[in-house]
Enzyme design. Structure first.
Site, PDB file in Angstrom:
ATOM      1  N   GLU C  62       4.820 -14.869   7.026  1.00  0.00           N
ATOM      2  CA  GLU C  62       6.602 -14.680   7.814  1.00  0.00           C
ATOM      3  C   GLU C  62       6.767 -15.252   7.803  1.00  0.00           C
ATOM      4  OE1 GLU C  62       3.593 -12.918   7.990  1.00  0.00           O
ATOM      5  OE2 GLU C  62       4.264 -10.354   7.857  1.00  0.00           O
ATOM      6  N   HIS C 131       0.255  -2.350  16.358  1.00  0.00           N
ATOM      7  CA  HIS C 131       1.367  -1.991  15.364  1.00  0.00           C
ATOM      8  C   HIS C 131       2.685  -0.732  15.972  1.00  0.00           C
ATOM      9  CE1 HIS C 131      -0.912  -3.384  12.333  1.00  0.00           C
ATOM     10  NE2 HIS C 131      -0.629  -3.461  11.321  1.00  0.00           N
TER      11      HIS C 131
HETATM   12  C1  LIG Z   1       1.405 -11.054   9.936  1.00  0.00           C
HETATM   13  C2  LIG Z   1       0.980  -9.025   9.502  1.00  0.00           C
HETATM   14  N1  LIG Z   1       2.125  -8.843   8.359  1.00  0.00           N
HETATM   15  C3  LIG Z   1       1.719  -8.419   8.189  1.00  0.00           C
HETATM   16  C4  LIG Z   1       1.111  -6.692   7.947  1.00  0.00           C
HETATM   17  C5  LIG Z   1       1.200  -5.421   7.295  1.00  0.00           C
HETATM   18  N2  LIG Z   1      -0.478  -5.726   6.215  1.00  0.00           N
HETATM   19  C6  LIG Z   1      -1.101  -5.131   6.809  1.00  0.00           C
HETATM   20  S1  LIG Z   1      -2.797  -5.250   5.746  1.00  0.00           S
HETATM   21  C7  LIG Z   1      -1.732  -5.936   4.209  1.00  0.00           C
HETATM   22  C8  LIG Z   1      -2.311  -6.814   2.830  1.00  0.00           C
HETATM   23  C9  LIG Z   1      -3.076  -7.222   3.395  1.00  0.00           C
HETATM   24  O1  LIG Z   1      -4.278  -7.483   2.587  1.00  0.00           O
HETATM   25  P1  LIG Z   1      -5.479  -8.295   2.433  1.00  0.00           P
HETATM   26  O2  LIG Z   1      -5.250 -10.093   2.738  1.00  0.00           O
HETATM   27  O3  LIG Z   1      -5.532  -9.047   0.987  1.00  0.00           O
HETATM   28  O4  LIG Z   1      -6.780  -7.298   3.159  1.00  0.00           O
HETATM   29  P2  LIG Z   1      -6.801  -5.690   1.668  1.00  0.00           P
HETATM   30  O5  LIG Z   1      -5.983  -4.956   2.742  1.00  0.00           O
HETATM   31  O6  LIG Z   1      -6.491  -6.290   0.032  1.00  0.00           O
HETATM   32  O7  LIG Z   1      -7.994  -6.044   2.716  1.00  0.00           O
HETATM   33  C10 LIG Z   1      -0.541  -5.840   5.562  1.00  0.00           C
HETATM   34  C11 LIG Z   1       0.754  -6.839   4.198  1.00  0.00           C
HETATM   35  C12 LIG Z   1       0.154  -7.464   9.028  1.00  0.00           C
HETATM   36  N3  LIG Z   1      -0.662  -6.431   9.711  1.00  0.00           N
HETATM   37  N4  LIG Z   1      -0.249  -8.649   9.847  1.00  0.00           N
END
Ligand SMILES: Cc1ncc(C[n+]2csc(CCOP(=O)(O)OP(=O)(O)O)c2C)c(N)n1
Ligand SMILES: Cc1ncc(C[n+]2csc(CCOP(=O)(O)OP(=O)(O)O)c2C)c(N)n1
Ligand SMILES: [Mg+2]
Ligand SMILES: [Mg+2]
Lengths: 316, 327, 327, 316
Positions: C62, C131
């Site tokens: 971000e 959230h």
């Molecule tokens: C700072 C922040 N940005 C965006 C999100 C929204 N978000 C939650 S999980 C996710 C994807 C995470 O991907 P990864 O780290 O690969 O974990 P996975 O879900 O694949 O286990 C996003 C974008 C968040 N919770 N926090």
């Protein structure tokens, strides 16, 4: 003026003299707060600017950006006025030493927050790419900033989005009082940048030609949307801020760049006298510019009224 | 120890020394706090006394090291972590707002979060738009944070002692223009209670609420007003949150007028919080609309005279009170 | 185009399509906004229409991509950048608070910062403590930001049009529980002016100020109060900053009572800002202390019933008004 | 119970069954919000936990942490109660699926903010180092999180301070809808970690023994204050959150880990019947636990009152 057809030698000497006069005024109480001088990074600043086009490229810098702002062609008197908090400064003296802004000259902004300028340069790169200007966004930052999330994230982002961007790391071995070896688990920043997908170069900030050559390669690659990283070894000749204690951990301030540039002028046939005359004239010119700025009125109520009119909230 | 004259920075330093001596789990974390003793000297001498394992210089990675402090507070240490200027909090707010502030709740009280986040506030020294902010209002809007802003060496020492003992996290905000302020500091290790206001002058016509360096301006203003026949009562809440609403409301019940002076946000900041809470409690006593003296809604300008205009001062306070007296 | 019934998410989507069509410098940046059309569908179809150079999926970085948006707004683009939930702003606040918000000032007006930061707010859907936040008050405490919180599809569309035209940065906060709300959206491309409140019901006994999804609760409460013989006037400021103080004060001048309903911070948040400003303007008209209905000072709890207790609702509003009527 | 002397096979099957039952309850409207299931990462979770000591080590996880919480030994019924928002849950149902906290079992916390758990694990590592417990702090995070400033900064910090810490990257190839190749300029995360000064390993999340062996090496180094990075390839068998669309870009969900574990049981002499019986018994046990949790009363006013008493500000 300074920005014109001057030699690297004159440009570097100009920055050094400018900074020395700012230091003198700071000692005399003419600068509102603390100033971080660019002394020791003159070659890096001038070499970097030499490969950029202030019409389409934009540079962002750190708290220590007097030199690069001048090198990009910002009006020296307006830069000095800004540092001194005077009417006529780039932002009429209200922004100050850490917030030099000369986007007209390809120097978008400097910054009070370590590393925060780096994403901004990615934005300039995105604009250049979107508008197909052929321009690049350039972020200048320090070895301390290299550990800030903003910088690390942007290295990845630039590589992922294939931005026309240059990361210029000025490594002076110190972040305020913290040596680079203490702050970084691994001080090989080139490898770090490569691991993010950047094309990486390094350069000696005491050697103008080598430095300019590395930046040139870096800029060429960046213009082709392969973002690059150039690490330049520099020194920090006046401490963290002017008036700071001499810093024990710092590599001894050197004038190596100065001698190197003189040598290359000589090799091109200049006489000692000519070189000294150029030095004196340039020095005088820079000091004159800063002194002129110091004669401008201090910014006050009238200038601040402009800011009030820019407020987002007429109610508050 | 007898009472001593000390600068604010010395008083804070003494408390940190004592705390680290008394409790092996107290550690200090931050940029340039060890070798350098902190940019304002508050952590001077800690490194040589307690060593680099407990006095930790960090990279310029506020998210990582503030988060490390939070995690260490979750697991048994009592970290004191420094964010050099509160303006820098934008790079690490998540670790404060979501990780530190919510942990007591999310753990159902299993974690106490004995964490003190030291930082600085305050304009007036030509530091420009990113080294002069006062974000105590912003911190206080976050559920779970205790927010403290001392205005004297004794309060700084007493409140830091209290912060080190309370369930955290505590955001402890030092006004950088008060570091050199000298004052008497009691030698005994008593904590100044968190959440209790201090009355600086007694008065009957108007209650002036101020903290940090604004306390001095408010006190000057009270003296000026007194010369003009207006009797002002100056209260320093010392703690932004929890706010000592009762003391302020009691004062307003007597004076009928409330003026809040603050160098933080004039919109949705500390001043508004005080006005809203106190109006609710002391409405029937009010003889005039509660007012605030806050900076204009712009960043802090750099040039000396512009910054002077920006920063509230005694004259601004006097003018505001005089307007209120005529209402 | 004639007026159409649309969901809020569709109305926003239509405005983005139109804006990108009309102005080649408008680009969209964010996580999962391109391929995926945004987690709430607001950016659906933009990628296929305008391509990946103008609709940019980013890494979860971000600070880097909000900062990139800021830098691109400084240099000629008009970016619309999405922060998926406002709770995430702690990881990138610096780029908003220091870089975006201050650029107009620091450049002496040379930079306009045509930047829209879209994000979401709102509790009530079981999303838990990180959230569900509503940080419009926090944003509004930062000098230089315009802060907008629409409560209907038409306002969402109109205000987004306005945000795209104004000098920025604008923080545009969409309540995620209103995305599916349907309502009539005028077909003509008129912008809803920023800084102008909307009156939802007329009344004479109390002025209720609410925004986002709290507008619905306030409207329900007004209906319930009306049945009990109390005449409530509901105002939706729509813009947190600049706040339409004049309209609220005019209403209070008529009703003599002010109640602010908000799911943001109950301390130093939007509610306090409204109360402080309006009390100043309309003090002599007040028949009772201005009050607020805000959540308790804890994070948003996860379990359904606990979250219901946390979130202000019509019954809470009715109770607060009834108390005020007895004062 | 689950945490005791069970085989890796049983532990992995338990997590899978637990998650399937949570999914069923989510589909039935019994879960307050969305749930991110650990299906596909069972082997990584169990292998990681196998090298840790829940008495002195602390793990922090992401939004997707049911499996690792269980693997560390958190009470399955309390984990399920928490996910379902029920009385008796780890935090009496008020924290929820993204905020599982079982520090008593070495699972410090999971997190709603991508990457934010990583600095917290550095804190646990610092405590272990300061108090000389011999423990480690472990951060589990995804490929998407690997681009977040919090994670990158902490890699450098851990190396610079020589923290006893393990960075466990679960690479499932996707972050929500964004493929790893789109989000990262360079997807060789091992090199990235090495560039920060971490000792780096990689492991196949379908192969329990190999995975446990890599984690073991990682943990040994970390306990000696050389922080480590272990990347495990996993899958994301139920989309980003349960109910999400099947994700096109994702490697096809595999049960390779399952077959591998069965094969190794056979190699040790177990009969097909025994293996199937174990499977059925474990499955039933896990489903029973989740069903038991679903019979607990929903958390409400009484539980929330505890939170009110924890408030910092008695006035607000
Ligand atoms: C700072 C922040 N940005 C965006 C999100 C929204 N978000 C939650 S999980 C996710 C994807 C995470 O991907 P990864 O780290 O690969 O974990 P996975 O879900 O694949 O286990 C996003 C974008 C968040 N919770 N926090
Ligand atoms: C986010 C943030 N943290 C800390 C500071 C305080 N600070 C200003 S300059 C500096 C050192 C920067 O070191 P480096 O990046 O190496 O630049 P140099 O001063 O050597 O040119 C620090 C710690 C800041 N301005 N912003
Ligand atoms: Mg440096
Ligand atoms: Mg992933």
């Amino acid at each position: 003026m300074f920005i014109d057809d001057k030699s690297p030698y004159e440009r570097c000497v100009f920055i050094r003299a400018f900074e020395q006069e700012i230091a003198a005024l700071s000692a005399a109480g003419e600068v509102p707060g603390l100033v971080h001088l660019s002394t020791g990074a003159e070659v890096a600043d001038v070499a970097l600017a030499s490969v950029l086009d202030s019409g389409k490229d934009q540079v962002t810098g750190s708290h220590r950006s007097h030199g690069i702002a001048l090198a990009m062609g910002a009006s020296p008197v307006r830069v000095a006025q800004e540092i001194l908090g005077r009417v006529g400064g780039l932002s009429d003296g209200l922004a100050g030493t850490q917030h030099l802004m000369a986007p007209e000259n390809g120097f978008l902004t400097s910054n009070g927050i370590v590393g925060a300028q780096v994403p901004l340069a990615a934005g300039a790169a995105l604009t250049a790419k979107t508008n197909k200007t052929g321009g690049v966004g350039v972020a200048v930052f320090g070895d301390g900033a290299a550990n800030q999330g903003a910088v690390l994230e942007t290295m990845n982002l630039a590589a992922a989005l294939e931005l026309p961007m240059i990361f210029a790391l000025y490594n002076n071995g110190m972040a305020q009082s913290t040596p680079v070896g203490h702050a970084s688990g691994e001080t090989d920043f080139k490898t770090r940048a490569q691991a993010f997908g950047l094309l990486a170069f390094d350069a000696d900030g005491a050697d103008y030609s080598a430095c300019a050559a590395q930046f040139k390669q870096g800029a060429e690659s960046a213009r082709g949307c392969r973002p690059t990283f150039v690490e330049v070894t520099v020194t920090r000749d006046d401490g963290h801020y002017f008036g700071d204690l001499p810093d024990a951990g710092n590599p001894a301030p050197t004038e190596a760049w100065f001698e190197n540039l003189r040598r290359s002028l000589k090799a091109k046939g200049a006489s000692d006298d000519q070189i000294t005359q150029t030095f004196d004239a340039t020095f005088e010119r820079a000091v004159g510019v800063v002194k002129e700025a110091a004669r401008s009125p201090k910014a006050g109520a009238a200038e601040y009224r402009q800011w009030l009119s820019l407020g987002a909230n007429p109610d508050a | 120890m007898p009472e001593q004259m000390m600068k604010t920075s010395e008083a804070l330093n003494a408390v940190l020394h004592q705390a680290m001596l008394d409790d092996l789990t107290v550690i200090c974390i931050g940029e340039d706090i060890a070798e350098n003793g902190g940019v304002f000297g508050v952590t001077e001498g800690l490194l040589s006394t307690f060593g680099p394992a407990r006095v930790i210089d960090t990279p310029i990675s506020e998210t990582a090291f503030v988060g490390m402090a939070v995690g260490s507070a979750m697991t048994g240490l009592k970290p004191v972590v420094e964010i050099m200027f509160c303006d820098f909090v934008g790079v690490c707010l998540d670790q404060i707002m979501n990780q530190a502030a919510k942990a007591r709740f999310l753990s159902g009280g299993r974690l106490d979060l004995p964490l003190v986040i030291r930082t600085t506030m305050g304009a007036g020294d030509g530091s420009g738009a990113m080294h002069s902010a006062s974000l105590h209002g912003l911190f206080s809007s976050i559920s779970g944070l205790t927010v403290v802003c001392p205005s004297s060496p004794a309060d700084a020492a007493g409140l830091l002692r209290a912060a080190l003992k309370t369930k955290g996290p505590v955001v402890f905000i030092e006004n950088k223009n008060l570091y050199d302020l000298e004052g008497p500091v009691p030698g005994d290790c008593l904590a100044t209670p968190i959440g209790v206001a201090k009355r600086l002058t007694e008065g009957t016509d108007v209650t002036i609420v101020a903290l940090g360096q604004m306390v001095q301006e408010a006190s000057h203003a009270a003296a000026m007003l007194s010369a003009a026949g207006i009797s002002a009562e100056v209260l320093d809440p010392r703690t932004v949150k929890p706010l000592d609403v009762a003391s302020i409301a009691a004062s307003v019940a007597k004076t009928g007028r409330l003026l809040v002076v603050d160098e933080g946000a004039g919109f949705a900041g500390f001043a508004d919080a005080v006005i809203a809470r106190v109006t609710e409690e002391a409405f029937s006593a009010l003889k005039a609309a509660p007012r605030k003296v806050c900076p204009p809604d712009t960043p802090v300008p750099y040039a000396v005279e512009a910054e002077e205009i920006w920063l509230p001062n005694a004259a601004d306070i006097v003018a505001a009170v005089q307007t209120m007296m005529e209402e």
